[in-house]
Scaffold this motif. Structure first.
Motif, PDB file in Angstrom:
ATOM      1  N   GLU A 113       0.831  -1.207   0.000  1.00 34.68           N
ATOM      2  CA  GLU A 113       0.000   0.000   0.000  1.00 34.68           C
ATOM      3  C   GLU A 113       0.859   1.248   0.000  1.00 34.68           C
ATOM      4  O   GLU A 113       0.563   2.216  -0.701  1.00 34.68           O
ATOM      5  N   LYS A 116       2.235   1.547  -3.399  1.00 31.51           N
ATOM      6  CA  LYS A 116       1.209   2.024  -4.319  1.00 31.51           C
ATOM      7  C   LYS A 116       0.925   3.502  -4.103  1.00 31.51           C
ATOM      8  O   LYS A 116       0.805   4.281  -5.055  1.00 31.51           O
ATOM      9  N   ALA A 117       0.791   3.879  -2.822  1.00 35.09           N
ATOM     10  CA  ALA A 117       0.538   5.285  -2.512  1.00 35.09           C
ATOM     11  C   ALA A 117       1.689   6.159  -2.990  1.00 35.09           C
ATOM     12  O   ALA A 117       1.500   7.236  -3.544  1.00 35.09           O
ATOM     13  N   THR A 118       2.905   5.654  -2.747  1.00 40.78           N
ATOM     14  CA  THR A 118       4.091   6.400  -3.201  1.00 40.78           C
ATOM     15  C   THR A 118       4.088   6.534  -4.711  1.00 40.78           C
ATOM     16  O   THR A 118       4.378   7.598  -5.264  1.00 40.78           O
ATOM     17  N   TYR A 119       3.710   5.395  -5.383  1.00 39.39           N
ATOM     18  CA  TYR A 119       3.652   5.407  -6.849  1.00 39.39           C
ATOM     19  C   TYR A 119       2.619   6.415  -7.336  1.00 39.39           C
ATOM     20  O   TYR A 119       2.866   7.190  -8.264  1.00 39.39           O
ATOM     21  N   ASN A 120       1.420   6.369  -6.674  1.00 39.80           N
ATOM     22  CA  ASN A 120       0.354   7.322  -7.049  1.00 39.80           C
ATOM     23  C   ASN A 120       0.779   8.758  -6.790  1.00 39.80           C
ATOM     24  O   ASN A 120       0.508   9.654  -7.586  1.00 39.80           O
ATOM     25  N   ARG A 121       1.469   8.935  -5.608  1.00 38.91           N
ATOM     26  CA  ARG A 121       1.960  10.292  -5.314  1.00 38.91           C
ATOM     27  C   ARG A 121       2.974  10.736  -6.368  1.00 38.91           C
ATOM     28  O   ARG A 121       2.968  11.890  -6.804  1.00 38.91           O
ATOM     29  N   GLU A 122       3.821   9.762  -6.761  1.00 38.06           N
ATOM     30  CA  GLU A 122       4.800  10.099  -7.798  1.00 38.06           C
ATOM     31  C   GLU A 122       4.097  10.452  -9.110  1.00 38.06           C
ATOM     32  O   GLU A 122       4.487  11.407  -9.792  1.00 38.06           O
ATOM     33  N   LYS A 123       3.041   9.622  -9.449  1.00 38.80           N
ATOM     34  CA  LYS A 123       2.297   9.925 -10.673  1.00 38.80           C
ATOM     35  C   LYS A 123       1.639  11.295 -10.573  1.00 38.80           C
ATOM     36  O   LYS A 123       1.669  12.083 -11.519  1.00 38.80           O
ATOM     37  N   ASP A 124       1.000  11.556  -9.402  1.00 35.72           N
ATOM     38  CA  ASP A 124       0.383  12.864  -9.192  1.00 35.72           C
ATOM     39  C   ASP A 124       1.411  13.975  -9.284  1.00 35.72           C
ATOM     40  O   ASP A 124       1.158  15.029  -9.878  1.00 35.72           O
ATOM     41  N   ARG A 127       2.294  14.398 -12.826  1.00 32.92           N
ATOM     42  CA  ARG A 127       1.248  15.156 -13.515  1.00 32.92           C
ATOM     43  C   ARG A 127       1.270  16.626 -13.097  1.00 32.92           C
ATOM     44  O   ARG A 127       1.129  17.520 -13.926  1.00 32.92           O
TER      45      ARG A 127
END
Length: 948
Positions: A113, A116-124, A127
């Motif tokens: 998790e 994943k959160a880190t990945y999403n934060r990185e994606k965000d 962006r």
């Protein structure tokens, strides 16, 4: 004898011996068989003995084996006991391992998790970085532009300073001039002879305001405002030229001639005094018709006899029967007896399928169902169309008596609690408010009054007087004023009714108000929330400013509290939301309605005036500035409601006009919009449209899809060549004959955006937020399409929503709300200037989801190639339960039909009539019953005037 006896005995003996011998032989045979069987049994016994001996030997062997196995079993039991001990030990070890594995799994899940959160934060972040990079580039560009603009402004500032210096010098010269000094003296004279606060000064200031309006906004706006002011202030009455009662049903159903060789009797109740003319739609088949006789009776007494000569009887038109006015006939039964005085007789047009409730028909002495087309005129004067509407539509004395009798027969007679907080109310208005309740034709009510510690002694005296007079009046005297919300809550505690309604302490209910509510509840007993139309009543009892409301419009309700009076709510729902909230005074009812309507969708509208809102100098009815504190409370209540509903908004703001609001929704993500523009030649028109989009639009994720339909001019293709490489522009070709529906359907099939915006090429963007103002609504799951405010170049309204059923004659389809109204005028209760729902909006500028467009089959290119395809599309969305939203915050100019032209040829007019007929056949059930337009407003014009 002895010898014979001996002989017989010997014979018997011999026979017996023979029998015994036979029996002996039988027994001998049986004995031999038994011997054989015995021998066989002996042999079997011998065999069994041998077998038993063998079995004994086997048993001995088995006993030996059993002893051996017993010893082995004891050994195995010992081993099993040891194994069980070992198993328990292993199970304990497995449990420890499982606990270790579970903890490791939890740790792994948490790590996944976090990853994943880190990945999403990185994606965000990526962006955001990309967005910021784009914004940075834009900011750099804007910075350069601003730098250039700053330099320009700096230069302009220098110029302005120089001009200011010149102006100051000129002003000084003016102040020193004779003219200025004369004007100053003139103003002193005005202050002396027309002091502020006097009637003379009032009219002087009014004249100055009028001159300013003419100078700044134009003569049209001045005339509109001046006319409205004069109509309200001056009791000027005009003679009625319209029928007070009319049964014009020519556009409905099939008509047939009803010969007047037999007597036709028409009965109705007079709506006013001085009845003086009857017009009846007649038919003639021969020129030489005999005369027509009309006998006019009032309450059974013959009052007038009119004979129309045969040659004056009109064919397929209204024949007039004029006579001396009949006095004192209001509310009385009028009987018209119509008959030809010979043969050949004329006829009246008769519709056997439709009946007009107020008119009864008898033919040849027998009652018949159906209607004839009559018009009833009275020789009276009225102040305005609303007074005429009241005469035509509201019940009179006899009607109220009939209603009272009908109330007693209702199967469902719920008690209605009327909530009325009071505080230092003027004696006149308090008595009128209470009397309006006592005068209700429906009697199962209770009036719950909470007085907030009034300091004027007459208040307690009057309340105690009425409480003693009628036990249905309940009064609670509070030690202090708790505010309107607190006082209302105390009044609610007195309520025992199934429903509650609310009455301000200086307002009035129509005498038939509760009757209409309970009548509707008998038809639909599951309703939770009912509201009606309302008007205003001045200090002299004059009624004006009727508010004929639409049926429930959720977006209009979020733009203004248009439900306000009269509202009837199921008490259990009021209790569920805990009544009024303190801190929302002035908009406490708005806040209550917002909370109640979150728990029910069983809402109904009664399109009748049931509430009279008192106009005094300090009341909210007289001026929108009388309760400015209420606006902040309303915005607070709206923000609370949207938060409760989990709807993300940017904020709740003041609307374009006082007492209106704007809920601005947050746009989710950055969805792409394809702006589809059909065009043919007229390149200067298209260029203006495209450049206004590119230069003014703040929302940037869009593409412009130009669909060329057989252009011929060289300049058009030169323009296409100049813009074809623009990253936001695509050009498609549609080579078939012009078909608006077909062109747009084709273009939609060629784009992949989530949202589609249909736009005419003869439009021009005015407000930079136009696209985002539409998108914030189009993204809502309950919304099907969004329309905008379109203006003519002279700033009059071309489109502010589509109203169904507008137009002249029987082929009405739709029209535009407030067409030709100056945009600076408020219109009918601000409706051109608030977000609201309509049944349709024009596709000259319409935003919708591509998925919905495909779901309902797009535009009908077979039956509606040119006109009404947008109305048809919206009605298909409405049929599936989606809302159509109009927003005034997206504004464009519309140079209507420049590239296509008007319906000015026989072929175009024939095609237009085919489209009209198709719409009438397909949507007849809704075209004459638009839920967002009151039946009390005219369908002949687009100005929301009263239907009289």
């Amino acid at each position: 004898v002895i010898s014979d006896a001996i002989a017989r005995t010997i014979q018997d003996k011999d026979r017996h011996i023979k029998n015994l011998e036979a029996l002996l032989n039988q027994k001998t045979t049986e004995n031999e068989a038994l011997k054989s069987e015995l021998q066989r049994l002996l042999e079997d016994v011998k065999k069994k003995s041998n077998l038993i001996q063998e079995l004994n030997r086997e048993i001995e062997n088995l006993k030996s084996d059993l002893e051996l196995k017993t010893r082995e079993s004891i050994n195995l039991k010992n081993k099993l006991f040891d194994a069980e001990k070992e198993t328990r030990h292993l199970q304990e070890m497995i449990k420890r391992f499982e606990w270790d594995i579970a903890s490791k799994n939890n740790l792994i899940t948490k790590l996944e998790e976090e990853i994943k959160a880190t990945y999403n934060r990185e994606k965000d972040l990526i962006r955001k970085i990309e967005t910021l990079e784009k914004e940075l580039i834009e900011y750099i560009t804007k910075h350069k532009e601003l730098g250039n603009r700053y330099n320009e402004l700096k230069t302009e500032n220098e110029v302005l300073r120089n001009r200011l210096t010149i102006v100051e010098k000129q002003l000084h010269d003016i102040q020193q001039s004779v003219t200025f000094k004369a004007l100053a003296k003139y103003q002193k004279l005005i202050e002396r002879f027309l002091p502020p606060g006097t009637r003379r000064r009032f009219y002087y200031d009014l004249a100055i305001i009028g001159l300013r309006t003419i100078a700044n906004e134009g003569l049209l706006v001045f005339l509109s405002r001046a006319g409205g002011y004069i109509r309200k202030r001056l009791p000027i009455k005009r003679k009625i030229v319209k029928p007070i009662l009319g049964t014009n049903m020519l556009h409905l159903g099939t008509h047939e001639p009803l010969k007047l060789d037999k007597e036709l009797v028409i009965k109705f109740r007079a709506k006013a005094d001085r009845l003086n003319e009857i017009k009846i739609l007649t038919a003639t088949y021969q020129r030489r018709n005999k005369d027509l006789e009309l006998l006019v009776e009032v309450d059974g007494k013959l009052e007038r006899r009119v004979v129309v000569r045969g040659w004056k009887i009109l064919d397929n038109s209204y024949t007039s029967f004029r006579f001396k006015p009949i006095e004192n006939c209001e509310g009385k039964l009028v009987t018209l007896r119509l008959k030809s005085l010979g043969e050949p007789s004329s006829a009246v047009w008769f519709n056997k399928d439709l009946s007009f409730g107020e008119v009864e028909l008898f033919y040849d002495g027998k009652k018949i169902d159906g209607s004839v087309n009559i018009q009833v005129y009275h020789d009276i004067k009225v102040r305005d169309d609303y007074e005429l509407w009241i005469l035509k539509n509201e019940p009179k004395g006899e009607d109220l008596k009939r209603m009272a009798e009908e109330c007693k027969k209702f199967k469902y007679r719920p008690k209605i609690s009327i909530i009325m907080p009071t505080w230092n109310t003027d004696e006149r208005w308090l008595r009128k408010a209470i009397e309006s309740v006592l005068n209700q034709v429906y009697d199962n009510w209770e009036l719950c009054i909470a007085d907030g510690g009034s300091t004027k002694p007459h208040v307690r005296r009057i309340l105690e007087e009425y409480a003693e007079k009628d036990k249905r009046v309940k009064v609670k005297f509070l030690p202090k004023n708790l505010g309107i919300a607190g006082n209302s809550n105390e009044a609610l505690k007195l309520a025992t009714g199934e429903f509650v309604t609310f009455l301000d302490h200086d307002d009035e209910l129509a005498p038939f108000a509760l009757y209409e509510v309970v009548k509707l509840l008998n038809e639909k007993p599951d309703l939770d929330f009912i509201y009606s139309d309302e008007d205003k009543i001045d200090e002299k009892g004059g009624r004006r400013d009727p508010f004929f409301k639409p049926d429930y419009s959720p977006d209009m309700f979020l733009s203004c509290n248009y439900l306000i009076h009269l509202t009837v709510i199921r008490k259990s729902l009021v209790d569920k939301v805990r009544g009024f909230r303190v801190g929302y005074d002035g908009s406490q009812d708005y806040d209550l309605f917002l909370r109640v309507l979150e728990h029910t969708d069983k809402i109904a509208h009664i399109p009748k005036i049931l509430y009279h809102w008192r106009m005094t100098e300090t009341s909210a009815a007289a001026s929108t500035s009388a309760k400015t504190y209420a606006y902040e409370a309303a915005k607070k209540g709206l923000a609370d409601a949207l938060k409760r509903r989990g709807i993300e908004i940017e904020g709740v703001y003041d609307g374009l006009l006082p007492s209106s609001y704007r809920v601005k929704y947050k746009i989710n993500g950055n969805p792409k919009v394809s702006i589809i523009i059909p065009t043919k030649d007229k390149v200067e028109v298209l260029k203006r449209c495209v450049e206004s989009i590119l230069n003014k639009t703040t929302y940037q994720n869009y593409e412009i899809v130009i669909v060329d339909n057989n252009s011929q001019e060289e300049r058009t293709f030169e323009y296409y060549e100049s813009i074809k490489d623009h990253p936001k522009i695509r050009i498609l070709e549609y080579s078939k004959p012009f078909n608006f529906s077909g062109i747009n359907n084709y273009a939609v099939s060629k784009v992949d955006s989530e949202f589609i915006l249909f736009l005419n090429n003869d439009t021009e963007v005015v407000t930079p937020e136009w696209l985002s103002a539409m998108l914030e609504h189009a993204q809502r799951k309950e919304v099907g399409a969004v329309g905008v405010k379109l203006l003519y170049p002279n700033n009059t309204i071309q489109h502010a929503g589509v109203v169904l059923g507008l137009g002249a004659g029987p082929y009405r389809v739709a029209g535009h709300s407030h067409k030709y109204l100056p945009d600076s005028l408020p219109g009918y209760y601000y409706r051109p200037h608030i977000i609201q729902n309509f049944s349709a909006v024009t596709a000259a500028c319409m935003l919708t989801k591509k998925s919905l467009f495909e779901e309902v089959g797009g535009f009908d290119e077979v039956n509606l190639p040119i006109a009404f395809n947008d109305v048809d599309y919206c009605l298909k969305l409405r049929e599936k339960g989606y809302l159509i939203v109009y927003t005034p915050y997206a504004v464009l100019y519309h140079h209507e039909s420049i590239s296509r032209g008007y319906e000015d040829s026989p072929e175009k007019q024939e095609r237009f009539m085919r489209e009209v007929r198709h719409m009438r056949e397909k949507w007849m059930h809704i075209l004459d019953n638009d839920p967002y337009y009151s039946p009390n407003l005219t369908r002949e014009r687009e100005d929301f005037s009263i239907n009289v």
